[in-house]
Design a protein around this motif. Structure first.
Motif, PDB file in Angstrom:
ATOM      1  N   MET A 210       0.820  -1.392   0.691  1.00 25.96           N
ATOM      2  CA  MET A 210       0.111   0.196  -0.021  1.00 25.96           C
ATOM      3  C   MET A 210       0.592   1.390  -0.013  1.00 25.96           C
ATOM      4  O   MET A 210       0.345   1.966  -0.198  1.00 25.96           O
ATOM      5  N   LYS A 211       2.001   1.004   0.399  1.00 27.51           N
ATOM      6  CA  LYS A 211       2.941   2.066   0.178  1.00 27.51           C
ATOM      7  C   LYS A 211       3.601   2.089  -1.268  1.00 27.51           C
ATOM      8  O   LYS A 211       4.653   3.306  -1.406  1.00 27.51           O
ATOM      9  N   ALA A 212       3.622   0.848  -2.090  1.00 28.46           N
ATOM     10  CA  ALA A 212       4.409   1.593  -3.180  1.00 28.46           C
ATOM     11  C   ALA A 212       4.169   2.761  -4.282  1.00 28.46           C
ATOM     12  O   ALA A 212       2.845   2.335  -4.192  1.00 28.46           O
ATOM     13  N   SER A 213       4.410   3.384  -5.149  1.00 30.06           N
ATOM     14  CA  SER A 213       4.389   3.987  -6.249  1.00 30.06           C
ATOM     15  C   SER A 213       3.983   3.503  -7.211  1.00 30.06           C
ATOM     16  O   SER A 213       2.985   4.239  -7.842  1.00 30.06           O
ATOM     17  N   ASP A 214       4.571   2.543  -7.624  1.00 30.57           N
ATOM     18  CA  ASP A 214       3.306   1.784  -8.621  1.00 30.57           C
ATOM     19  C   ASP A 214       3.526   0.732  -8.850  1.00 30.57           C
ATOM     20  O   ASP A 214       4.254   0.030  -7.409  1.00 30.57           O
ATOM     21  N   LEU A 215       1.910  -0.904  -9.002  1.00 31.38           N
ATOM     22  CA  LEU A 215       2.342  -1.839  -8.742  1.00 31.38           C
ATOM     23  C   LEU A 215       2.137  -2.579 -10.155  1.00 31.38           C
ATOM     24  O   LEU A 215       2.503  -3.728 -10.034  1.00 31.38           O
ATOM     25  N   LEU A 216       3.878  -2.456 -10.752  1.00 34.00           N
ATOM     26  CA  LEU A 216       3.962  -2.726 -11.955  1.00 34.00           C
ATOM     27  C   LEU A 216       4.643  -4.091 -11.479  1.00 34.00           C
ATOM     28  O   LEU A 216       4.112  -5.404 -11.888  1.00 34.00           O
ATOM     29  N   PRO A 217       5.628  -4.262 -10.605  1.00 34.02           N
ATOM     30  CA  PRO A 217       5.846  -5.665  -9.919  1.00 34.02           C
ATOM     31  C   PRO A 217       4.825  -6.924  -9.418  1.00 34.02           C
ATOM     32  O   PRO A 217       5.156  -8.091  -9.987  1.00 34.02           O
ATOM     33  N   ALA A 218       4.119  -6.152  -8.855  1.00 35.66           N
ATOM     34  CA  ALA A 218       3.036  -7.041  -8.858  1.00 35.66           C
ATOM     35  C   ALA A 218       2.387  -7.679 -10.210  1.00 35.66           C
ATOM     36  O   ALA A 218       2.071  -9.156  -9.597  1.00 35.66           O
ATOM     37  N   MET A 219       1.981  -6.908 -10.979  1.00 34.80           N
ATOM     38  CA  MET A 219       1.805  -7.193 -12.141  1.00 34.80           C
ATOM     39  C   MET A 219       2.199  -8.191 -12.897  1.00 34.80           C
ATOM     40  O   MET A 219       1.858  -8.740 -13.636  1.00 34.80           O
ATOM     41  N   LEU A 220       3.434  -7.824 -13.120  1.00 36.34           N
ATOM     42  CA  LEU A 220       4.482  -9.106 -13.505  1.00 36.34           C
ATOM     43  C   LEU A 220       4.382 -10.239 -12.850  1.00 36.34           C
ATOM     44  O   LEU A 220       4.299 -11.532 -13.271  1.00 36.34           O
ATOM     45  N   LYS A 221       4.650 -10.165 -11.350  1.00 33.52           N
ATOM     46  CA  LYS A 221       4.288 -11.728 -10.724  1.00 33.52           C
ATOM     47  C   LYS A 221       2.705 -12.207 -11.293  1.00 33.52           C
ATOM     48  O   LYS A 221       2.716 -13.511 -11.357  1.00 33.52           O
ATOM     49  N   ILE A 222       1.880 -11.555 -11.825  1.00 37.11           N
ATOM     50  CA  ILE A 222       0.742 -12.465 -11.598  1.00 37.11           C
ATOM     51  C   ILE A 222       0.457 -12.817 -13.177  1.00 37.11           C
ATOM     52  O   ILE A 222       0.154 -13.697 -13.357  1.00 37.11           O
ATOM     53  N   ARG A 223       1.144 -11.842 -14.268  1.00 31.79           N
ATOM     54  CA  ARG A 223       1.340 -12.306 -15.557  1.00 31.79           C
ATOM     55  C   ARG A 223       1.841 -13.731 -15.253  1.00 31.79           C
ATOM     56  O   ARG A 223       1.413 -14.760 -15.909  1.00 31.79           O
ATOM     57  N   SER A 224       3.349 -13.693 -14.946  1.00 31.07           N
ATOM     58  CA  SER A 224       3.664 -15.189 -14.718  1.00 31.07           C
ATOM     59  C   SER A 224       2.671 -16.307 -14.403  1.00 31.07           C
ATOM     60  O   SER A 224       3.128 -17.823 -14.452  1.00 31.07           O
ATOM     61  N   LEU A 225       1.871 -15.911 -13.025  1.00 33.92           N
ATOM     62  CA  LEU A 225       1.139 -17.139 -12.605  1.00 33.92           C
ATOM     63  C   LEU A 225       0.286 -17.912 -13.902  1.00 33.92           C
ATOM     64  O   LEU A 225      -0.788 -18.290 -13.331  1.00 33.92           O
TER      65      LEU A 225
END
Length: 409
Positions: A210-225
């Motif tokens: 919730m403190k991240a300036s963007d969530l690109l890393p999270a979306m990359l992980k989701i995509r990999s799943l």
């Protein structure tokens, strides 16, 4: 005789003087002081700014229509406080409203953490309260229109997946992605349990910083799943960042189901038109507490309020929840016929607004009432999809649906 006349006149004047205050009190009963504890500042200010004008409008409407009839036409008087979106401040402002402002009932946004912080205060002073969005309370005096974790958020999301699967949509692999705070974590646990019970394959769990300036890393992980669907409670800041990351990656393979904030008009605006036209129109659905087409009473109120010019945004989910809350309080006050806290608590517990009631504006097939946990009995929601003209249309459940789900495969 003249002396006797003067005595009688004096007695008459004295009698009138004695009854005048009682007559005035009967004609103008004391106002009912309603305390609103809202986030007018801080990161959650959108809730306060979107709901407070509705609360004020609805209270004004009730007062203009004669006030609370069972209390001699008593008018409701609003006393407001800003909690800055901080649970400790919610408790502090509630205490002040009760002890200094002498409010009879409290109302406000009160997300789960705020509702939990408020609970001991209400227990201490035995004053009833109503939360718009909290998903849990620890006080017998605090009720909530918020969606329960399991029978609200989790069940609505998983029921919609079941609906898609029944229609032949290949949904098997599911990932969860949620704002990383206590309430969303508990909803995630309920989602996970339901998915397991219903035979889905859980491929990953992605808590969002919730403190991240963007969530690109999270979306990359989701995509990999490689999930068929992504579920979870994402507050608007995280929902916006995740959908922007989806846009940046041009990733639209999985079905994304947002929480109720994902169906609010402000969500499109926060994303910006370019992002919204891609991200929200490609396999994105959202839980929703309001649709213009779902319920006549809500539609009429929306049109009335839009014309009033009092809204900060178009009538949407936050607005309908605020309107319903005031109507619940009105119903409880009428039933209690008093601001006695125990009578008012019992009246809130007994509120039962069936589908079709003019005082029911939330689209619930089984009406608006409270279970023993003081949360709504029927925690179901609409599921909506966005259209190119920034509107939403209901795709589930069938009772309220206006169209079929649009899937881009």
């Amino acid at each position: 005789m003249k002396a006797l006349s003067k005595v009688l006149a004096a007695l008459s004047m004295g009698a009138l003087s004695a009854v005048a205050p009682a007559l005035a009190q009967a004609a103008d009963p004391a106002p009912i002081r309603l305390g609103t504890v809202q986030p007018f500042s801080g990161s959650l200010a959108v809730y306060g700014h979107d709901t407070q004008p509705v609360i004020e409008y609805m209270v004004g409407k009730i007062n203009a229509q004669g006030g609370i009839k069972s209390m001699g036409g008593a008018k409701i008087e609003i006393v407001s406080a800003d909690d800055g979106g901080k649970p400790a401040q919610t408790a502090a402002e509630a205490r002040r409203l009760i002890t200094e402002e002498k409010t009879s009932i409290l109302l406000g946004t009160m997300l789960t953490n705020h509702a939990l912080a408020l609970s001991p205060v209400l227990d201490e002073y035995k004053v009833p309260g109503l939360s718009l969005f909290g998903a849990g309370t620890k006080s017998s005096y605090l009720f909530s229109l918020g969606l329960p974790y399991e029978r609200g958020y989790a069940k609505s999301m998983v029921d919609f997946l079941d609906f898609l699967r029944e229609k032949g949509v290949p949904v098997k692999r599911v990932a969860t992605a949620y704002s990383n705070y206590e309430g969303a974590q508990q909803v995630n646990a309920a989602i996970t349990a339901l998915l397991t019970q219903r035979g889905y394959e859980l491929v990953g769990d992605v808590p969002l910083d919730m403190k991240a300036s963007d969530l690109l890393p999270a979306m990359l992980k989701i995509r990999s799943l490689k999930p068929d669907a992504v579920l979870g409670i994402r507050l608007r800041p995280e929902a916006v960042k995740l959908q922007r990351a989806r846009y940046d990656l041009n990733y639209y393979d999985g079905i994304f189901i947002e929480a109720t904030g994902g169906a609010d008009p402000g969500f499109w605006a926060d994303l910006g038109d370019d992002v919204a036209q891609k991200a929200l129109l490609n396999n994105t659905f959202a839980l929703s507490l309001y649709s213009h087409a779902a319920l006549a009473s809500a539609r009429e109120l929306a049109e009335e309020m839009d014309k009033s010019g009092k809204l900060t945004d178009t009538f949407g989910q936050y607005a309908v929840s605020a309107a319903q809350a005031v109507l619940v309080i009105k119903t409880a006050l009428e039933q209690a016929g008093s601001t006695d806290p125990e009578k008012l608590r019992q009246a809130l517990a007994a509120v039962d607004l069936p589908l079709g009631s003019p005082d029911m504006v939330l689209p619930r097939a089984n009406g608006v009432s409270f279970a023993e946990d003081r949360l709504v009995k029927d925690g179901s929601t609409l599921v909506v999809q966005w259209t190119r003209d920034r509107a939403t249309e209901v795709v589930y459940p069938a009772k309220f649906a206006s169209t079929q789900p649009r899937l881009n495969r």
